[in-house]
Design a protein around this motif. Structure first.
Motif, mmCIF file in Angstrom:
data_model
loop_
_atom_site.group_PDB
_atom_site.id
_atom_site.type_symbol
_atom_site.label_atom_id
_atom_site.label_comp_id
_atom_site.label_asym_id
_atom_site.label_seq_id
_atom_site.Cartn_x
_atom_site.Cartn_y
_atom_site.Cartn_z
ATOM 1 N N LYS A 185 0.824 -1.216 0.000
ATOM 2 C CA LYS A 185 0.000 0.000 0.000
ATOM 3 C C LYS A 185 0.855 1.261 0.000
ATOM 4 C CE LYS A 185 -3.880 -2.218 2.357
ATOM 5 N NZ LYS A 185 -4.792 -2.214 3.536
ATOM 6 N N GLU A 186 2.110 1.117 0.331
ATOM 7 C CA GLU A 186 3.034 2.247 0.331
ATOM 8 C C GLU A 186 4.427 1.705 0.038
ATOM 9 O OE1 GLU A 186 3.674 2.216 5.182
ATOM 10 O OE2 GLU A 186 2.417 3.740 4.243
ATOM 11 N N PHE A 187 5.396 2.604 -0.075
ATOM 12 C CA PHE A 187 6.754 2.171 -0.369
ATOM 13 C C PHE A 187 7.223 1.146 0.666
ATOM 14 C CE2 PHE A 187 11.310 2.427 0.358
ATOM 15 C CZ PHE A 187 11.788 2.132 -0.903
ATOM 16 N N THR A 188 7.746 0.039 0.176
ATOM 17 C CA THR A 188 8.221 -1.021 1.054
ATOM 18 C C THR A 188 9.612 -1.454 0.613
ATOM 19 O OG1 THR A 188 5.957 -1.824 1.350
ATOM 20 C CG2 THR A 188 7.750 -3.320 1.965
ATOM 21 N N ALA A 189 10.557 -1.387 1.514
ATOM 22 C CA ALA A 189 11.931 -1.799 1.184
ATOM 23 C C ALA A 189 11.998 -3.318 1.054
ATOM 24 C CB ALA A 189 12.890 -1.319 2.267
ATOM 25 N N VAL A 190 12.634 -3.797 -0.008
ATOM 26 C CA VAL A 190 12.780 -5.239 -0.213
ATOM 27 C C VAL A 190 14.243 -5.667 -0.293
ATOM 28 C CG1 VAL A 190 10.547 -5.488 -1.352
ATOM 29 C CG2 VAL A 190 12.574 -4.993 -2.731
ATOM 30 N N LEU A 191 15.152 -4.705 -0.540
ATOM 31 C CA LEU A 191 16.559 -5.057 -0.720
ATOM 32 C C LEU A 191 17.402 -3.799 -0.524
ATOM 33 C CD1 LEU A 191 18.121 -7.674 -1.701
ATOM 34 C CD2 LEU A 191 18.244 -6.569 -3.923
ATOM 35 N N PRO A 192 18.522 -3.872 0.186
ATOM 36 C CA PRO A 192 19.415 -2.716 0.294
ATOM 37 C C PRO A 192 19.942 -2.310 -1.072
ATOM 38 C CG PRO A 192 19.943 -4.365 1.956
ATOM 39 C CD PRO A 192 18.970 -5.003 1.009
ATOM 40 N N ALA A 193 19.943 -1.024 -1.363
ATOM 41 C CA ALA A 193 20.379 -0.544 -2.674
ATOM 42 C C ALA A 193 21.805 -0.968 -2.983
ATOM 43 C CB ALA A 193 20.251 0.977 -2.736
ATOM 44 N N ALA A 194 22.632 -1.087 -1.944
ATOM 45 C CA ALA A 194 24.028 -1.470 -2.158
ATOM 46 C C ALA A 194 24.174 -2.895 -2.677
ATOM 47 C CB ALA A 194 24.804 -1.321 -0.845
ATOM 48 N N GLU A 195 23.150 -3.715 -2.480
ATOM 49 C CA GLU A 195 23.205 -5.107 -2.932
ATOM 50 C C GLU A 195 22.642 -5.283 -4.341
ATOM 51 O OE1 GLU A 195 21.359 -7.710 -0.167
ATOM 52 O OE2 GLU A 195 22.453 -6.930 1.582
ATOM 53 N N LEU A 196 22.252 -4.192 -4.958
ATOM 54 C CA LEU A 196 21.619 -4.271 -6.277
ATOM 55 C C LEU A 196 22.602 -3.812 -7.341
ATOM 56 C CD1 LEU A 196 18.862 -5.026 -7.497
ATOM 57 C CD2 LEU A 196 18.214 -2.610 -7.326
ATOM 58 N N PRO A 197 23.222 -4.749 -8.081
ATOM 59 C CA PRO A 197 24.197 -4.354 -9.100
ATOM 60 C C PRO A 197 23.528 -3.665 -10.278
ATOM 61 C CG PRO A 197 23.779 -6.705 -9.204
ATOM 62 C CD PRO A 197 23.062 -6.204 -7.983
ATOM 63 N N ASP A 198 24.240 -2.761 -10.894
ATOM 64 C CA ASP A 198 23.693 -2.015 -12.024
ATOM 65 C C ASP A 198 23.568 -2.918 -13.248
ATOM 66 O OD1 ASP A 198 24.037 -0.076 -14.546
ATOM 67 O OD2 ASP A 198 23.279 1.089 -12.866
ATOM 68 N N GLY A 199 22.387 -2.911 -13.874
ATOM 69 C CA GLY A 199 22.181 -3.659 -15.109
ATOM 70 C C GLY A 199 22.098 -5.156 -14.951
ATOM 71 N N GLN A 200 21.914 -5.640 -13.734
ATOM 72 C CA GLN A 200 21.850 -7.085 -13.494
ATOM 73 C C GLN A 200 20.507 -7.454 -12.881
ATOM 74 O OE1 GLN A 200 24.074 -9.652 -14.168
ATOM 75 N NE2 GLN A 200 22.382 -10.934 -13.495
ATOM 76 N N PRO A 201 19.657 -8.246 -13.579
ATOM 77 C CA PRO A 201 18.383 -8.666 -12.981
ATOM 78 C C PRO A 201 18.626 -9.404 -11.672
ATOM 79 C CG PRO A 201 18.442 -9.191 -15.323
ATOM 80 C CD PRO A 201 19.829 -8.770 -14.949
ATOM 81 N N THR A 202 17.923 -8.987 -10.641
ATOM 82 C CA THR A 202 18.150 -9.526 -9.303
ATOM 83 C C THR A 202 16.818 -9.887 -8.657
ATOM 84 O OG1 THR A 202 20.098 -8.110 -9.066
ATOM 85 C CG2 THR A 202 19.180 -9.071 -7.049
ATOM 86 N N GLY A 203 16.719 -11.078 -8.110
ATOM 87 C CA GLY A 203 15.503 -11.518 -7.457
ATOM 88 C C GLY A 203 15.367 -10.935 -6.059
ATOM 89 N N ALA A 204 14.127 -10.678 -5.657
ATOM 90 C CA ALA A 204 13.828 -10.187 -4.310
ATOM 91 C C ALA A 204 12.431 -10.661 -3.950
ATOM 92 C CB ALA A 204 13.933 -8.668 -4.241
ATOM 93 N N MET A 205 12.095 -10.563 -2.664
ATOM 94 C CA MET A 205 10.785 -11.007 -2.208
ATOM 95 C C MET A 205 10.068 -9.877 -1.491
ATOM 96 S SD MET A 205 10.518 -14.141 -3.217
ATOM 97 C CE MET A 205 9.028 -14.611 -2.315
ATOM 98 N N LEU A 206 8.790 -9.720 -1.817
ATOM 99 C CA LEU A 206 7.883 -8.848 -1.083
ATOM 100 C C LEU A 206 6.884 -9.765 -0.398
ATOM 101 C CD1 LEU A 206 6.615 -6.126 -0.296
ATOM 102 C CD2 LEU A 206 5.348 -6.199 -2.464
ATOM 103 N N GLY A 207 7.195 -10.149 0.833
ATOM 104 C CA GLY A 207 6.393 -11.174 1.486
ATOM 105 C C GLY A 207 6.551 -12.482 0.729
ATOM 106 N N ALA A 208 5.443 -13.022 0.225
ATOM 107 C CA ALA A 208 5.486 -14.267 -0.556
ATOM 108 C C ALA A 208 5.530 -13.990 -2.055
ATOM 109 C CB ALA A 208 4.266 -15.126 -0.223
ATOM 110 N N THR A 209 5.624 -12.727 -2.438
ATOM 111 C CA THR A 209 5.606 -12.345 -3.852
ATOM 112 C C THR A 209 7.018 -12.195 -4.384
ATOM 113 O OG1 THR A 209 3.546 -11.139 -3.495
ATOM 114 C CG2 THR A 209 4.752 -10.675 -5.526
ATOM 115 N N ALA A 210 7.350 -12.947 -5.417
ATOM 116 C CA ALA A 210 8.684 -12.883 -6.020
ATOM 117 C C ALA A 210 8.760 -11.711 -6.990
ATOM 118 C CB ALA A 210 9.000 -14.196 -6.744
ATOM 119 N N LEU A 211 9.824 -10.928 -6.883
ATOM 120 C CA LEU A 211 10.050 -9.775 -7.746
ATOM 121 C C LEU A 211 11.380 -9.929 -8.467
ATOM 122 C CD1 LEU A 211 9.166 -6.897 -5.234
ATOM 123 C CD2 LEU A 211 7.629 -7.951 -6.904
#
Length: 258
Positions: A185-211
């Protein structure tokens, strides 16, 4: 109830899917083209569904000819019923091969379990179709009628389960049309920005939802990780410019709007 019926054989369904996956991987690039052909990529539609339409429609037509002959005494129905039954059998074999190819990409759990149950029931129906066809070739049209009637009933059960797989789980339609996803319903952090490489698809979870997240400079794009086509993992896909390509069947997803 259908889900509970199929669950005890989960090990068998997973084993079959693993064997099919190993076969296609072993075939390399030709295997990829064969898989795409049997999935119906060239058609823009599930090939399995097209062949199933021929099976159901043809079996209905053959059964009608048999009923006209057996119940109403109409002459000259034997040849037509035999040819149609042969077409139905051929289409059923094609549906089995294409369905088995689709089956290997089903998701673990109830989706795969139900798809496996659907396939086994239709195999039984196809066996009765084959008996009906060869009985007719030998002149046993009455026996062929009864075998076709049994096949029709069995295939109807299989078709019902197939519809359940499609309309409840979105198999070979769009997996994301049937979400069991959490909507923030509002902005929700799912992954620290430092762990997100530029230009590389990266999996993360929002609860049980895969992103799947893709960072391009200071902009982070987020999409559902599940490919709508067959449930492929987009986090393992290839980034081509502003498009993310699914690793399974090469469906393309624009980062800006999916």
């Amino acid at each position: 109830m259908l889900e509970r019926t199929a669950r005890p054989l989960a090990g068998l369904w997973n084993g079959i899917a693993s064997v099919m996956d190993a076969i296609y991987r072993g075939l390399g690039t030709p295997g990829r083209y064969l898989q795409d052909f049997l999935n119906g990529v060239w058609l823009g539609h599930s090939l399995h569904a097209v062949l199933v339409d021929v099976v159901v429609g043809g079996a209905t037509a053959a059964l009608l000819l048999d009923v006209l002959r057996v119940v109403f005494g109409v002459d000259g129905m034997e040849i037509g019923a035999t040819w149609i039954t042969g077409l139905v059998l051929l289409s059923a074999l094609g549906a089995f091969i294409s369905g088995l190819t689709d089956f290997k990409d089903t998701a673990l759990g109830d989706e795969r379990n139900l798809a496996g149950l659907h396939g086994v029931i239709n195999i039984v129906g196809t066996v009765f179709l084959a008996i009906s066809f060869f009985a007719r070739l030998g002149g046993g049209h009455d026996a062929g009628f009864w075998m076709l009637l049994v096949a029709y009933l069995v295939l109807s059960v299989g078709a019902f389960i197939g519809g359940h797989v499609v309309f409840k789980h979105g198999v070979m339609i769009n997996h994301n049309d049937f979400p069991r996803a959490k909507r923030a319903k509002e902005f929700t952090a799912v992954l620290p920005a430092a762990e997100l490489p530029d230009g590389q698809p990266t999996g993360a979870m929002l609860g049980a939802t895969a992103l799947v997240l893709v960072r391009r400079g200071d902009v982070v794009h987020a999409l559902r990780e599940t490919c709508g086509h067959a449930g492929g993992p987009l986090s393992q896909g290839e980034l081509r410019g502003d498009v993310l390509v699914c690793p399974w069947h090469y469906s393309h997803f624009r980062l800006s709007d999916g």
